[in-house]
Motif scaffolding. Structure first.
Motif, short mmCIF file in Angstrom:
data_model
loop_
_atom_site.label_atom_id
_atom_site.label_comp_id
_atom_site.label_asym_id
_atom_site.label_seq_id
_atom_site.Cartn_x
_atom_site.Cartn_y
_atom_site.Cartn_z
N ARG A 1 0.84 -1.19 0.00
CA ARG A 1 0.00 0.00 0.00
C ARG A 1 0.88 1.25 0.00
O ARG A 1 2.02 1.23 0.48
N ASP A 2 0.31 2.31 -0.47
CA ASP A 2 1.03 3.59 -0.49
C ASP A 2 0.77 4.34 0.82
O ASP A 2 0.22 5.45 0.82
N ASP A 3 1.14 3.73 1.95
CA ASP A 3 0.86 4.34 3.25
C ASP A 3 2.10 4.46 4.14
O ASP A 3 1.99 4.66 5.34
N LEU A 4 3.29 4.32 3.54
CA LEU A 4 4.52 4.39 4.34
C LEU A 4 4.63 5.72 5.06
O LEU A 4 4.90 5.77 6.27
N ARG A 5 4.44 6.81 4.33
CA ARG A 5 4.57 8.13 4.96
C ARG A 5 3.57 8.29 6.11
O ARG A 5 3.90 8.79 7.18
N ALA A 6 2.34 7.85 5.89
CA ALA A 6 1.32 7.96 6.94
C ALA A 6 1.70 7.12 8.15
O ALA A 6 1.48 7.52 9.30
N ASN A 7 2.27 5.93 7.93
CA ASN A 7 2.67 5.07 9.05
C ASN A 7 3.78 5.72 9.87
O ASN A 7 3.75 5.70 11.11
N LEU A 8 4.78 6.28 9.19
CA LEU A 8 5.88 6.93 9.90
C LEU A 8 5.39 8.19 10.62
O LEU A 8 5.75 8.43 11.79
N ASP A 9 4.57 8.98 9.96
CA ASP A 9 4.06 10.20 10.58
C ASP A 9 3.20 9.88 11.80
O ASP A 9 3.26 10.58 12.82
N GLY A 10 2.40 8.82 11.70
CA GLY A 10 1.56 8.44 12.82
C GLY A 10 2.36 8.02 14.03
O GLY A 10 2.05 8.39 15.17
N ALA A 11 3.42 7.24 13.80
CA ALA A 11 4.28 6.81 14.91
C ALA A 11 4.96 8.01 15.56
O ALA A 11 5.06 8.11 16.79
#
Length: 425
Positions: A281-291
């Motif tokens: 999925r194209d959600d790497l940035r969202a995962n890092l930002d959320g953490a």
């Protein structure tokens, strides 16, 4: 030498000989309540057999406060490695002289009138009360999408990972960025292996902030004592991933962005597998930002506490990213990337199929309040957020066990009165 036969009946049967079951054993013994601990394997089995070689606690040793047996070593602010954790739990069992029957698994638990029947590998016995101290992580969970990977790719679950030398040469794909996934990825990264890490929504926490371990600040704030009923998510928090950080080498943050800057390849969630080709999925940035948002939120909470209490502490600052992802590749060819092994850090599934009692909700999770289930004389302990955040850690077990011991004592008293009344009727 053969084990002695099981008693035909015991007032309280505790199923599970880890730190949770042993804690209840200690508190029952303090009340003079006869009981027996049934352990399918050995004391501290999960610590011994389901942790990698470099594993250590992520909470400081001073939080190891089993009933009447707090950590007594010379590194209260250190982090016990795997073998010392095993030794600590075993020493606790000896200290309380726990009545443990090792190698005695319970295959079936059912009710027969006022009593409970336990069919075990060592025979059948009955009990007036039962404590389920087996936690909620029973079977390694690997998604069936793994079946699509090429046969030549070595696959293992995080519970069977031990060290980098265990895996074939080449790059390694770690699926899952919770505590286990991040720490295993770090273990491989530090060993010089090329690592690809599939990320998710797990949050992260600072190790040290404003001069103290974040765990100390959070303890002062009462975070480990917060009852689940007062958490904004209520019972839903029990299914949330733990924050990732590490106690390795004296403790430090785990910063996936820094790993990426050093050559680790990060991906969004794994979406599909077609032979050697993977899609993310194209959600790497969202995962890092959320953490990072959770990380900075914890820092802000500590800042407020320091300000409110007028505590002298070094200045703090928010985390700023040391690396930002470009438009991430949403596909990967294992052969081209040289990936020969996959570690599935995808958690565990619960298996309560052997418990034939009406104590579960629609998702198969035990319904309870502070470990007291909906069925009289059936209790559970050692589950995440049983009562508070501390319940799933060494620090909260004594309080949970004391509460259950009191409930068990009251329940046994009622049971005895009912039995006497029936006999004299």
């Amino acid at each position: 030498m053969a084990s002695p036969p099981l008693p035909a009946h015991i007032p309280v049967a505790i199923i599970g000989g880890g730190q949770a079951g042993l804690s209840v054993s200690a508190t029952l013994a303090g009340r003079g309540i006869e009981h027996l601990v049934l352990e399918k394997h050995r004391i501290a089995h999960a610590w011994r057999s389901q942790r990698w070689d470099s594993f250590c606690l992520v909470t400081p040793n001073w939080q190891c406060k089993l009933p009447g047996f707090a950590y007594q070593g010379d590194q209260p602010y250190g982090f016990m490695p795997r073998d010392e954790i095993v030794a600590y739990v075993e020493a606790f069992a000896r200290h309380i002289d726990a009545p443990v029957r090792e190698g005695c698994g319970v295959d079936r638990l059912a009710r027969d009138g006022d009593r409970f029947v336990l069919e075990t590998s060592g025979g059948t016995l009955t009990a007036d009360a039962v404590v389920l101290a087996v936690g909620g992580y029973h079977r390694p969970s690997i998604p069936r999408i793994a079946e699509r990977l090429p046969e030549k790719v070595v696959q293992l679950h995080s519970s069977t990972y031990r060290n980098p030398a265990q895996l074939p040469e080449g790059a390694v794909l770690v699926v899952g960025s919770g505590q286990s996934g991040c720490q295993i990825a770090e273990d491989l990264h530090l060993a010089g292996r090329r690592v690809h890490l599939v990320t998710g929504s797990a949050p992260r926490c600072p190790r040290v902030y404003r001069g103290r371990d974040a765990v100390e600040w959070l303890a002062d704030l009462g975070q480990y004592d917060l009852p689940v009923e007062q958490h904004p998510l209520r019972e839903k928090v029990r299914r949330k991933a733990n924050h990732y950080l590490t106690g390795r080498d004296g403790g430090r943050d785990i910063d996936l962005r820094r790993f990426a800057a050093e050559g680790m390849v990060l991906h969004g969630r794994l979406d599909d597998v077609r032979g050697s080709r993977l899609r993310f999925r194209d959600d790497l940035r969202a995962n890092l930002d959320g953490a990072d948002q959770v990380y900075n939120g914890i820092c802000a909470l500590i800042d407020k506490h320091i300000s409110d209490q007028d505590i002298a502490a070094p200045p703090g600052q928010r985390y700023t990213p040391v690396w930002e992802p470009d438009a991430p590749a949403t596909s990967l060819d294992l052969e081209i990337a040289g990936i020969n092994a996959v570690v599935w850090a995808t958690g565990f599934a619960a298996d309560w199929s052997w418990v034939e009692l009406p104590i579960f909700d629609g998702q198969g999770y035990p319904t309870h309040h502070r470990g007291v289930t909906a069925l009289a004389s059936v209790y559970t302990v050692g589950l995440p957020w049983l009562h508070s955040w501390g319940s799933g850690r060494f620090v909260g077990l004594a309080r949970d066990a004391e509460y259950l011991a009191e409930r068990i004592s009251l329940g046994l008293g009622r049971t005895m009165r009912v039995q006497v009344a029936r006999v004299t009727a």
